[in-house]
Write a protein that holds these residues in place. Structure first.
Motif, PDB file in Angstrom:
ATOM      1  N   VAL A  15       0.629  -0.919  -0.064  1.00  0.00           N
ATOM      2  CA  VAL A  15      -0.027  -0.162  -0.017  1.00  0.00           C
ATOM      3  C   VAL A  15       0.818   1.606  -0.287  1.00  0.00           C
ATOM      4  CG1 VAL A  15      -1.626   1.454   1.623  1.00  0.00           C
ATOM      5  CG2 VAL A  15      -1.723  -0.690   1.373  1.00  0.00           C
ATOM      6  N   THR A  16       0.617   1.915  -1.023  1.00  0.00           N
ATOM      7  CA  THR A  16       1.322   3.398  -1.128  1.00  0.00           C
ATOM      8  C   THR A  16       0.018   4.650  -0.944  1.00  0.00           C
ATOM      9  OG1 THR A  16       2.807   3.047  -2.203  1.00  0.00           O
ATOM     10  CG2 THR A  16       2.784   5.460  -2.058  1.00  0.00           C
ATOM     11  N   VAL A  17      -0.046   5.569   0.234  1.00  0.00           N
ATOM     12  CA  VAL A  17      -1.246   6.562   0.214  1.00  0.00           C
ATOM     13  C   VAL A  17      -1.114   8.111  -0.841  1.00  0.00           C
ATOM     14  CG1 VAL A  17      -2.618   8.020   1.548  1.00  0.00           C
ATOM     15  CG2 VAL A  17      -1.811   6.146   2.126  1.00  0.00           C
ATOM     16  N   ILE A  18      -1.401   8.071  -1.420  1.00  0.00           N
ATOM     17  CA  ILE A  18      -0.742   9.488  -2.268  1.00  0.00           C
ATOM     18  C   ILE A  18      -1.909  10.934  -1.527  1.00  0.00           C
ATOM     19  CG2 ILE A  18      -0.609  10.636  -4.979  1.00  0.00           C
ATOM     20  CD1 ILE A  18      -0.112   8.095  -5.536  1.00  0.00           C
ATOM     21  N   THR A  19      -1.387  11.905  -1.357  1.00  0.00           N
ATOM     22  CA  THR A  19      -1.846  13.215  -0.730  1.00  0.00           C
ATOM     23  C   THR A  19      -0.746  14.009  -1.767  1.00  0.00           C
ATOM     24  OG1 THR A  19      -2.329  14.689   0.507  1.00  0.00           O
ATOM     25  CG2 THR A  19      -0.463  13.237   1.224  1.00  0.00           C
ATOM     26  N   PHE A  20      -1.777  14.986  -2.002  1.00  0.00           N
ATOM     27  CA  PHE A  20      -1.358  16.255  -2.271  1.00  0.00           C
ATOM     28  C   PHE A  20      -1.158  17.296  -1.469  1.00  0.00           C
ATOM     29  CE2 PHE A  20      -2.362  14.294  -6.501  1.00  0.00           C
ATOM     30  CZ  PHE A  20      -1.698  14.650  -7.785  1.00  0.00           C
ATOM     31  N   TYR A  21      -0.262  17.896  -1.548  1.00  0.00           N
ATOM     32  CA  TYR A  21       0.305  19.116  -0.505  1.00  0.00           C
ATOM     33  C   TYR A  21      -0.189  20.346  -1.196  1.00  0.00           C
ATOM     34  CZ  TYR A  21       2.230  23.273   1.294  1.00  0.00           C
ATOM     35  OH  TYR A  21       2.496  24.587   2.363  1.00  0.00           O
ATOM     36  N   ARG A  22      -1.182  21.164  -0.462  1.00  0.00           N
ATOM     37  CA  ARG A  22      -2.193  22.165  -1.316  1.00  0.00           C
ATOM     38  C   ARG A  22      -2.240  23.390   0.489  1.00  0.00           C
ATOM     39  NH1 ARG A  22      -8.000  23.562  -3.450  1.00  0.00           N
ATOM     40  NH2 ARG A  22      -7.628  25.697  -3.916  1.00  0.00           N
ATOM     41  N   ARG A  23      -2.161  24.205  -0.684  1.00  0.00           N
ATOM     42  CA  ARG A  23      -1.446  25.579   0.908  1.00  0.00           C
ATOM     43  C   ARG A  23      -2.425  25.038   2.029  1.00  0.00           C
ATOM     44  NH1 ARG A  23       2.026  28.138  -3.836  1.00  0.00           N
ATOM     45  NH2 ARG A  23       3.594  27.273  -3.284  1.00  0.00           N
ATOM     46  N   PRO A  24      -2.340  26.104   3.609  1.00  0.00           N
ATOM     47  CA  PRO A  24      -3.736  25.317   4.184  1.00  0.00           C
ATOM     48  C   PRO A  24      -4.683  26.745   4.221  1.00  0.00           C
ATOM     49  CG  PRO A  24      -1.833  25.446   5.845  1.00  0.00           C
ATOM     50  CD  PRO A  24      -1.373  25.502   3.615  1.00  0.00           C
ATOM     51  N   ALA A  25      -4.600  27.591   3.290  1.00  0.00           N
ATOM     52  CA  ALA A  25      -5.435  28.875   3.352  1.00  0.00           C
ATOM     53  C   ALA A  25      -6.204  28.438   2.049  1.00  0.00           C
ATOM     54  CB  ALA A  25      -5.081  30.224   3.296  1.00  0.00           C
ATOM     55  N   ARG A  74      -9.702  16.108   7.275  1.00  0.00           N
ATOM     56  CA  ARG A  74      -7.415  16.601   7.838  1.00  0.00           C
ATOM     57  C   ARG A  74      -7.047  16.876   6.582  1.00  0.00           C
ATOM     58  NH1 ARG A  74      -9.476  11.594   8.577  1.00  0.00           N
ATOM     59  NH2 ARG A  74      -8.975  10.862  10.835  1.00  0.00           N
ATOM     60  N   ASP A  75      -5.944  18.289   6.603  1.00  0.00           N
ATOM     61  CA  ASP A  75      -5.816  18.482   4.908  1.00  0.00           C
ATOM     62  C   ASP A  75      -4.454  18.274   5.409  1.00  0.00           C
ATOM     63  OD1 ASP A  75      -3.518  18.864   7.486  1.00  0.00           O
ATOM     64  OD2 ASP A  75      -3.623  21.749   7.729  1.00  0.00           O
ATOM     65  N   THR A  76      -3.236  18.801   4.847  1.00  0.00           N
ATOM     66  CA  THR A  76      -2.034  17.796   4.188  1.00  0.00           C
ATOM     67  C   THR A  76      -1.810  17.263   5.071  1.00  0.00           C
ATOM     68  OG1 THR A  76      -1.522  19.028   2.168  1.00  0.00           O
ATOM     69  CG2 THR A  76      -0.210  17.133   2.987  1.00  0.00           C
ATOM     70  N   PHE A  82      -2.613  10.921  10.111  1.00  0.00           N
ATOM     71  CA  PHE A  82      -3.531  10.018  10.416  1.00  0.00           C
ATOM     72  C   PHE A  82      -2.811   8.336   9.469  1.00  0.00           C
ATOM     73  CE2 PHE A  82      -7.038   7.751   8.783  1.00  0.00           C
ATOM     74  CZ  PHE A  82      -7.411   6.961   9.787  1.00  0.00           C
ATOM     75  N   TYR A  83      -2.391   8.697   8.094  1.00  0.00           N
ATOM     76  CA  TYR A  83      -1.907   7.111   7.077  1.00  0.00           C
ATOM     77  C   TYR A  83      -0.733   7.153   7.353  1.00  0.00           C
ATOM     78  CZ  TYR A  83      -6.105   7.417   4.853  1.00  0.00           C
ATOM     79  OH  TYR A  83      -7.848   7.847   3.799  1.00  0.00           O
ATOM     80  N   GLY A  84      -0.049   7.882   7.893  1.00  0.00           N
ATOM     81  CA  GLY A  84       1.271   7.271   8.858  1.00  0.00           C
ATOM     82  C   GLY A  84       1.360   6.261   9.636  1.00  0.00           C
ATOM     83  N   LYS A  85       0.290   7.029  10.597  1.00  0.00           N
ATOM     84  CA  LYS A  85       0.175   5.860  11.767  1.00  0.00           C
ATOM     85  C   LYS A  85      -0.556   4.706  11.039  1.00  0.00           C
ATOM     86  CE  LYS A  85      -1.265   9.310  15.237  1.00  0.00           C
ATOM     87  NZ  LYS A  85      -2.469   9.902  15.800  1.00  0.00           N
ATOM     88  N   VAL A  86      -1.452   4.340   9.786  1.00  0.00           N
ATOM     89  CA  VAL A  86      -1.727   2.950   9.340  1.00  0.00           C
ATOM     90  C   VAL A  86      -1.011   2.594   8.884  1.00  0.00           C
ATOM     91  CG1 VAL A  86      -3.630   2.114   8.166  1.00  0.00           C
ATOM     92  CG2 VAL A  86      -4.093   4.363   9.385  1.00  0.00           C
ATOM     93  N   ALA A 209       5.926  20.586   1.793  1.00  0.00           N
ATOM     94  CA  ALA A 209       6.068  20.849   0.730  1.00  0.00           C
ATOM     95  C   ALA A 209       6.908  20.147  -0.123  1.00  0.00           C
ATOM     96  CB  ALA A 209       6.478  22.321   0.520  1.00  0.00           C
ATOM     97  N   PRO A 210       6.754  19.303  -1.043  1.00  0.00           N
ATOM     98  CA  PRO A 210       7.282  18.599  -1.814  1.00  0.00           C
ATOM     99  C   PRO A 210       8.613  19.408  -2.995  1.00  0.00           C
ATOM    100  CG  PRO A 210       5.324  18.266  -2.888  1.00  0.00           C
ATOM    101  CD  PRO A 210       5.283  19.163  -1.855  1.00  0.00           C
TER     102      PRO A 210
END
Length: 258
Positions: A15-25, A74-76, A82-86, A209-210
């Motif tokens: 399993v690989t979880v992919i999330t996109f970093y978007r600035r919070p505002a 959840r934001d980035t 969360f998924y890091g714990k999983v 941020a990547p």
């Protein structure tokens, strides 16, 4: 319970979880806008009402242990945690929402064949860059806020021969243009929450941020584009004035008979 269910996937899959970093505002503003788009008479609330909900409060949302995890938006950073714990943080891959082409960012960053990445790159080369700040005029957020508050105060209902929510927004837009938008009563996000968003932005840019961190001036300019959206018309105050009561009882909102 949810974590245990997710963890069971690793018994059968890599399993690989992919999330996109978007600035919070920008992320938080977009999340609220998603609740305003359906053409139904449901008061999604203004941005300030949205952030006042316990599960979405800007400052306490990620710090309040009394909020059930499935109710937290959840934001980035929240997603990674969360998924890091999983699955373990090494199995959470962060891509860049702010990349010039999201297609390239996705397909060329997840380990697919170089041939396919080259094909996507060729397609992307002929496309206009994706707009990052949604400034479409059909998203009449202030108009919609007044319309939904008026509806909930009993002014009009589409089943009783009145116009649709979208049509009401357009009528109110004409009212605002004539009245003068600059003199409409406004409410804005408080400085504590703005500071929280800014500090979270700085930390995420430096640690998550990547992409290389923007210089602080450019980052603040980008931040301020969204902070301007955190002011909205004060619909409850407007509905207490005789002028707006009269406008919203206008025959403009009655659906024409065929």
């Amino acid at each position: 319970f949810a974590i245990r269910q997710f963890q069971s996937l690793q018994e059968y899959f890599d399993v690989t979880v992919i999330t996109f970093y978007r600035r919070p505002a920008g992320w938080f503003s977009s999340l609220h806008t998603q609740l305003l788009k359906p053409d139904i008479w449901r008061n999604a609330g203004g941005f300030l009402e949205f952030t006042d909900r316990p599960d979405r409060n800007l400052v306490n949302r990620t710090l309040n242990p009394s909020i059930p995890s499935h109710q937290i938006t959840r934001d980035t950073l929240g997603t990674i945690q969360f998924y890091g714990k999983v699955f373990g943080t090494t199995n959470v891959k962060v891509l860049d929402y702010h990349a010039d082409h999201l297609e390239l960012e996705f397909f060329c960053s997840i380990g697919i064949t170089p041939i396919f990445c080259a094909h996507v790159s060729k397609i992307a080369a002929g496309k206009t860059l994706t707009k990052r700040l949604n400034d479409n005029t059909f998203l009449l957020t202030d108009e919609d806020l007044l319309a939904t508050h008026a509806y909930n105060d009993g002014y009009f209902h589409p089943k009783d021969g009145f116009v649709s929510r979208n049509q009401a927004d357009k009528i109110i837009k004409n009212y605002f243009d004539v009245f003068g938008r600059d003199i409409l009563p406004k409410r804005c996000l408080n400085s504590t929450d703005v500071d929280w968003l800014w500090n979270r932005t700085l930390w995420l840019e430096d640690n998550i941020a990547p992409h290389p961190m923007l210089n602080k001036t450019a980052l603040r300019d980008d931040f301020d584009k969204y902070v301007e959206r955190f002011c909205e018309v004060d619909a409850p105050t407007m509905l207490q004035t005789e002028y707006w009561k009269e406008q919203l009882r206008s025959s403009d909102f009655v659906k024409p008979k065929n």
